[in-house]
Design a protein around this motif. Structure first.
Motif, PDB file in Angstrom:
ATOM      1  N   ASP A  65     -20.285  33.721   3.497  1.00 53.90           N
ATOM      2  CA  ASP A  65     -20.959  34.650   3.358  1.00 53.90           C
ATOM      3  C   ASP A  65     -22.596  34.080   2.349  1.00 53.90           C
ATOM      4  O   ASP A  65     -22.398  32.777   2.739  1.00 53.90           O
ATOM      5  N   THR A  87     -25.143  32.889   0.225  1.00 49.77           N
ATOM      6  CA  THR A  87     -25.162  33.280  -1.757  1.00 49.77           C
ATOM      7  C   THR A  87     -26.589  32.999  -1.738  1.00 49.77           C
ATOM      8  O   THR A  87     -27.892  32.438  -1.135  1.00 49.77           O
ATOM      9  N   THR A  90     -20.229  41.029  -7.395  1.00 47.95           N
ATOM     10  CA  THR A  90     -20.115  40.247  -5.715  1.00 47.95           C
ATOM     11  C   THR A  90     -20.778  38.780  -6.476  1.00 47.95           C
ATOM     12  O   THR A  90     -22.370  38.747  -7.543  1.00 47.95           O
ATOM     13  N   THR A  98     -22.030  37.523  -3.346  1.00 47.49           N
ATOM     14  CA  THR A  98     -23.101  37.239  -1.385  1.00 47.49           C
ATOM     15  C   THR A  98     -24.520  37.982  -2.120  1.00 47.49           C
ATOM     16  O   THR A  98     -24.900  39.524  -2.456  1.00 47.49           O
TER      17      THR A  98
END
Lengths: 242, 402
Positions: free
Chosen positions: B85, B87, B219, B221
């Protein structure tokens, strides 16, 4: 040397699956300035003969010498040039271009010959005067009477001052009086030196010619020039027109 | 016959049959007008889309997670299929690249927004204060998100103009509290209307700090990272720097995709250019149909004027004279049709621009030239056969027809 010399002309058409001999082994000589009537029943080949003389058709065999020049071997465009400068046509149905005025119809051969507009205008104006059509110059064919239409057609046929004038039943679509006028007009042109060849059904008109050719089945049946018994009549004096 | 006389003769002939000429010109005009209008539409759409993307700014790089590969499927693609992902740490690392001036990480989700009793579904965009500058957006009132560290989840929001109107009506929105999902936020600003852009309609968006959005959607991400580069010339170098940074953060594997505006624009330009061409091709079919019509009309004209053609031959017209006269007539009809169609097409394009002011529906020059050229060419091409037929007519038979 004759103006027109035909030697051994053959012309046949295929109609269905049979061949029709419109002209066979025809030989003929016509002098410059003659007045000739071609007569005969339908299908005798008189129209085919006129078309050949006018270079609209080619013989299958034989030679056509016009003013000493063999014109049968000329290309289509060369024949067109000869028609343009040496031959004038007058048709039974006038064949005027309906969208063009009388003056424009008369000017057509000059246009085709590429003559400059100023010269064109001068010659058309003179022709309109000569043929008594000045009042009708801007009228279109559907606004003209039959006699006027044929006069326009004759003016057109003679505007290039051709040596040879071919007329196919020139009075066929006209009443007797108008026909007489048109005939006198043609005879006046002949009197001025133009060779005149007329195809006609009308015996009265045929008799006016100084020379009569009788056609039958594609052959020359009789030629008055070869019968010395016949006395030559002078052409009737043309009446002033207009 | 001189060219001027040929032209006059053909023109007279064309005008002698007004209904026929009008219908013929109309058919040709419709064909040309179709080309002009449809290409104006296609090219207008292309310019519209490109204009939208150009508003992004030329020195923008978009980072998205996942490798954009077109290598097909192999054994390796089954093993290393799941990309890492993106970030917030990646985003702040990118800021260390010397050629990068600003970044705007994006985190996106759907949620409910509630004010008092009113509730509606909306899209939530988590980003930073720099988003405003990166996207060249403007505020209608209040402030944008505060400048703060990426991880700071302050409870503020900026809402779009449409949302403001629907939720607050004519009341002031700035300073009011709203609830987005389970989070209470204070409205600090309202976006100016900007319309559609890059898939987001900022008029219906709730913009919150990126950390707030990540907490809201549970989340860590990012959806995208938008990176602004110092100057357009630095784009390629900056892209390399960013790739190096990201690769070093991903154990040497570059499993992200970097898109520049130029690349996006190029792709759209190609797609929509092809679309315009296809549309022009379809319109060209109508030109071909018009060409066949020219041929039909001219063949009828030859039949109608057989006697006249015979007469012209008797008067000493050569085959070339007659061929040229008919060819010029066909060309005149096509030319009139093409010009009428051009006018009609420009009128249509003007109508489209009037009806949809956002669409720059100007017919491209190449299409106009091609349309007019094709019309003339088809007219001439399809005029050749009738003209030849006329020139070849046997004068004796032609004269026999009355």
């Amino acid at each position: 040397m004759a103006q027109i010399e035909l030697a051994g002309i053959d012309r046949s058409f295929t109609v269905g699956d049979s061949r029709v001999h419109a002209l066979s082994a025809l030989s003929l000589a016509i002098e410059a300035g003659e007045y000739v009537a071609i007569m005969g029943p339908s299908g005798s080949g008189k129209s085919t003969l006129l078309n050949l003389l006018g270079l609209l058709d080619r013989p299958d065999a034989g030679h056509y010498r016009l003013e000493g020049r063999d014109v049968t071997t000329l290309s289509a465009d060369e024949q067109a040039a000869v028609r343009r400068s040496r031959i004038g046509f007058v048709f039974q149905s006038f064949h005027l271009v309906p969208r063009l005025s009388a003056a424009e119809n008369i000017a057509l051969p000059l246009t085709l010959a590429g003559i400059a507009p100023a010269e064109r205008e001068r010659r058309v104006a003179r022709a309109l005067r000569d043929f008594g059509l000045e009042e009708r110059a801007r009228h279109r064919p559907d606004e003209l009477s039959g006699g006027q239409r044929q006069r326009v057609a004759i003016a057109r046929a003679t505007i290039m001052q051709p040596a040879l004038l071919l007329a196919d039943e020139p009075t066929g679509n006209l009443d007797r009086h108008t026909g007489e006028e048109v005939t006198q007009l043609l005879e006046a042109l002949n009197a001025a030196g133009t060779t005149l060849i007329v195809v006609t059904h009308d015996p009265a008109m045929g008799r006016r010619a100084r020379r009569q050719l009788m056609m039958e089945d594609g052959k020359l049946k009789s030629d008055s020039a070869r019968q010395s018994s016949r006395a030559e009549r002078p052409p009737p004096a043309p009446e002033p027109l207009g | 016959m001189s060219p001027a006389d040929t032209l006059r003769f053909a023109g007279r002939a064309a005008f002698a049959y007004p209904l026929r000429t009008a219908l013929m010109v109309l058919a040709m005009a419709i064909g040309v007008a179709a080309v002009v209008v449809l290409t104006a539409l296609g090219d207008g759409a292309r310019r519209y889309v490109i204009g939208e993307f150009a508003s992004l700014g030329a020195n923008l790089v978009i980072v998205l997670p996942g490798r954009n590969e077109t290598g097909g499927v192999n054994a390796g693609s089954f093993i290393t299929n799941t990309p890492r992902d993106l970030t917030l740490a990646d985003a702040s690392a990118l800021l260390r690249a010397p050629l990068v001036s600003r970044i705007a990480p994006l985190s996106v989700g759907n949620s409910e927004i509630a004010v008092g009793g009113r509730l509606r579904e909306t899209m939530v965009l988590g980003t930073t204060a720099d988003y405003l500058a990166v996207r060249h957006l403007a505020l209608a009132e209040g402030r944008f998100l505060p400048q703060e560290s990426l991880g700071h989840a302050s409870a503020v929001a900026v809402i779009g103009g449409t949302l403001k109107r629907e939720l607050f009506g004519n009341e002031a929105a700035v300073g009011r509290m709203i609830r987005v999902g389970d989070t209470r936020l204070r409205v600090v600003g309202v976006m100016a209307a900007s319309g559609q852009g890059l898939g987001f309609n900022t008029d219906e968006l709730v913009i919150v700090p990126v950390a707030t959005a990540q907490a809201m959607f549970n989340t860590n991400t990012l959806f995208r990272i938008m990176v602004e580069v110092r100057g357009r010339d630095a784009l390629a170098a900056a892209q390399r720097q960013m790739e190096d940074i990201l690769r070093s953060r991903r154990e040497g594997e570059l499993d992200v995709t970097l898109i520049t505006q130029d690349a996006v624009l190029g792709t759209f330009d190609r797609i929509l250019g092809a679309l315009t061409l296809a549309v022009a091709g379809i319109a060209a079919i109508s030109l071909a149909v018009a060409g066949i019509l020219v041929m039909n009309v001219m063949l009828v004209a030859v039949t109608q004027r057989t006697g006249e053609i015979g007469l012209l031959k008797a008067l000493g017209a050569t085959g070339g004279d007659i061929r040229r006269a008919f060819l010029v007539e066909a060309a005149l009809l096509s030319l009139a049709g093409a010009l009428a169609g051009y006018g009609l097409g420009q009128l249509g394009a003007w109508g489209i621009r009037l009806a949809y002011p956002v669409l720059p529906a100007w017919p491209p020059d190449w299409a106009v030239a091609a349309g007019l050229g094709t019309a003339l060419l088809t007219g001439l091409l399809f005029g050749v056969l009738p003209a030849r037929r006329a020139a070849r007519l046997d004068p004796v038979q032609a004269l026999a027809k009355r």
